[in-house]
Every structure is written in structure tokens, then in C-alpha cells.
Design an enzyme around this catalytic site. Sequence first.
Site, short mmCIF file in Angstrom:
data_model
loop_
_atom_site.label_atom_id
_atom_site.label_comp_id
_atom_site.label_asym_id
_atom_site.label_seq_id
_atom_site.Cartn_x
_atom_site.Cartn_y
_atom_site.Cartn_z
N GLY A 185 0.86 -1.17 0.00
CA GLY A 185 0.00 0.00 0.00
C GLY A 185 0.90 1.22 0.00
O GLY A 185 1.89 1.26 -0.73
N SER A 215 3.21 3.27 2.52
CA SER A 215 3.76 3.11 3.87
C SER A 215 3.54 4.35 4.75
O SER A 215 3.27 4.22 5.95
CB SER A 215 5.25 2.76 3.80
OG SER A 215 5.96 3.72 3.05
N CYS A 269 6.25 -5.35 0.56
CA CYS A 269 6.38 -4.05 -0.09
C CYS A 269 6.25 -2.90 0.94
O CYS A 269 7.16 -2.70 1.74
CB CYS A 269 5.38 -3.95 -1.23
SG CYS A 269 5.85 -2.71 -2.44
N ARG A 312 13.03 3.30 -0.80
CA ARG A 312 11.66 3.26 -1.35
C ARG A 312 11.65 3.52 -2.84
O ARG A 312 12.50 4.23 -3.35
CB ARG A 312 10.78 4.31 -0.66
CG ARG A 312 10.41 3.96 0.76
CD ARG A 312 9.56 5.05 1.37
NE ARG A 312 8.26 5.19 0.71
CZ ARG A 312 7.44 6.21 0.93
NH1 ARG A 312 7.77 7.18 1.77
NH2 ARG A 312 6.28 6.28 0.32
N ILE A 324 5.78 -3.63 -7.46
CA ILE A 324 4.98 -2.44 -7.77
C ILE A 324 5.52 -1.26 -6.97
O ILE A 324 5.36 -1.22 -5.75
CB ILE A 324 3.48 -2.67 -7.43
CG1 ILE A 324 2.95 -3.91 -8.15
CG2 ILE A 324 2.65 -1.43 -7.79
CD1 ILE A 324 1.61 -4.39 -7.64
N HIS A 340 5.12 -8.94 -4.17
CA HIS A 340 3.75 -9.24 -3.72
C HIS A 340 3.31 -10.65 -4.10
O HIS A 340 2.57 -10.81 -5.09
CB HIS A 340 2.77 -8.28 -4.41
CG HIS A 340 2.87 -6.85 -4.03
ND1 HIS A 340 2.16 -6.31 -2.99
CD2 HIS A 340 3.60 -5.83 -4.55
CE1 HIS A 340 2.42 -5.02 -2.89
NE2 HIS A 340 3.30 -4.70 -3.82
N GLU A 399 1.02 -12.25 -2.87
CA GLU A 399 -0.46 -12.32 -2.75
C GLU A 399 -1.15 -11.96 -4.06
O GLU A 399 -2.34 -12.20 -4.20
CB GLU A 399 -0.94 -11.41 -1.60
CG GLU A 399 -0.94 -9.90 -1.86
CD GLU A 399 0.45 -9.26 -1.78
OE1 GLU A 399 1.45 -9.99 -1.67
OE2 GLU A 399 0.51 -8.01 -1.84
#
Length: 201
Positions: free
Chosen positions: A50, A52, A82, A110, A140, A176, A178
Amino acid sequence: MAAINIGVLALQGDFHAHILMLGTLQDVHAREVRTATDLTEVDGLVLPGGESTTIIKLLKRSGLDKAIIMRAEEHMPIYGTCAGLILLAARVSERPDQPTLNLMDITVARNAFGRQIDSFETDLVVTSADADIPVRGVFIRAPFVAEHGNSVEVLSTYRDRVVAVKQSNLLGTAFHPELTNNNLIHRYFADMVQRSTKQPR
Ligand code: GLN
């Protein structure tokens, strides 16, 4: 095997994808965590991708940051993907004042893969004590681990950049899993949680 409860921090970001992925694992109950009370009901926690800076703001507002830090100190397993990896980090390079949970002895950079390749996918191998885990790395606006202390194990690199790490009860990936159809990293984390519930506190 007794079922374990794994929470997914559900304040912002792609928490739902983690819930779905954890739901494919046997003996795992997945649930959203929004409050300190929710946190008392889980054996392990996933910090999703998302933004941070937004997630840490929301964590601080609710006091959930302190509750997570306390559980981490009691050895509850935590897996950050991430933005979640950024939250685990002790330091954020070039942004020394960005607050984090300060749990892992790593410095993350980042959005570190540059604008041309903002988002990309690649095949990776994550090395674990038991076996090598093949994964599709979905990146991403991903960070990477720029520096790490001696107690941090490097589990995967991409083009010489560290993209998966483990330090005791803490696991982090810059990518990721997921968002793929491969649940092996979630299985690996669930096994960490399973083992921790068997250890005397
Ligand atoms: N770029 C985001 C951050 O720095 C992380 C992106 C992600 O979680 N996919 O917080």
C-alpha cells in the site's frame, strides 16, 4: 494440525488479496486486523502493500503501532510485503524522518527500481532452510533492502538487490506473492506461525 489465526493489517492497501491467499492454506484462519483488540486474537500478522506513509499514520493514530511492536517483541511472526517491508525496517534511506515500526535491522530504499521499471514481474527463488521456493516476483513501486545487520538472513536477490529477508520471527519481501496464484511464501510464513505457537512463551 491445530488451526492458526493469521491477521492481515486492514487499514489501507491490498489486504484483501492476502486474506484470499491465506484462505487457500489448510489449517489457517485469516482475519482482518484493525484494532489492538483484533490483534490479541491472532498468532501472526501480515503487513500488506500500500502506501507506507499512510499506513504508519493510521497505525499511530489508533495506537496499534505500539501493540504490534509489543507482540513482535514477544516473538509473534510478522510478514511485510512491499509497504509492509518498509514498515518493518529500522531505517528508510534518504528519508530518515519517515516513521516506521523499527523492528528489523534493515535500511530500505523506497520506490527504488526507478521510473522506467516502476512495476514489473520476474521469476525468483526464495531460499529457505527446508527448500528453495520458486515465486513469481510482482514488483509495484517496490523498495529493496539497501543495508542489513548480521542477524538478517537474505532469502532472495534480484539483480544483486536484496528483495526478501528474514530476521528471527520477521519476514519481508519487496514483492507481492499475494497477487500471484502461488501460495508457497504464505505457506512458509504460516509454518513460521505454526512453529511459534508451539514454543513455550
Ligand atoms: N511505494 C510504496 C511505499 O513506498 C510501496 C508500494 C507497494 O506497497 N506496492 O510505501
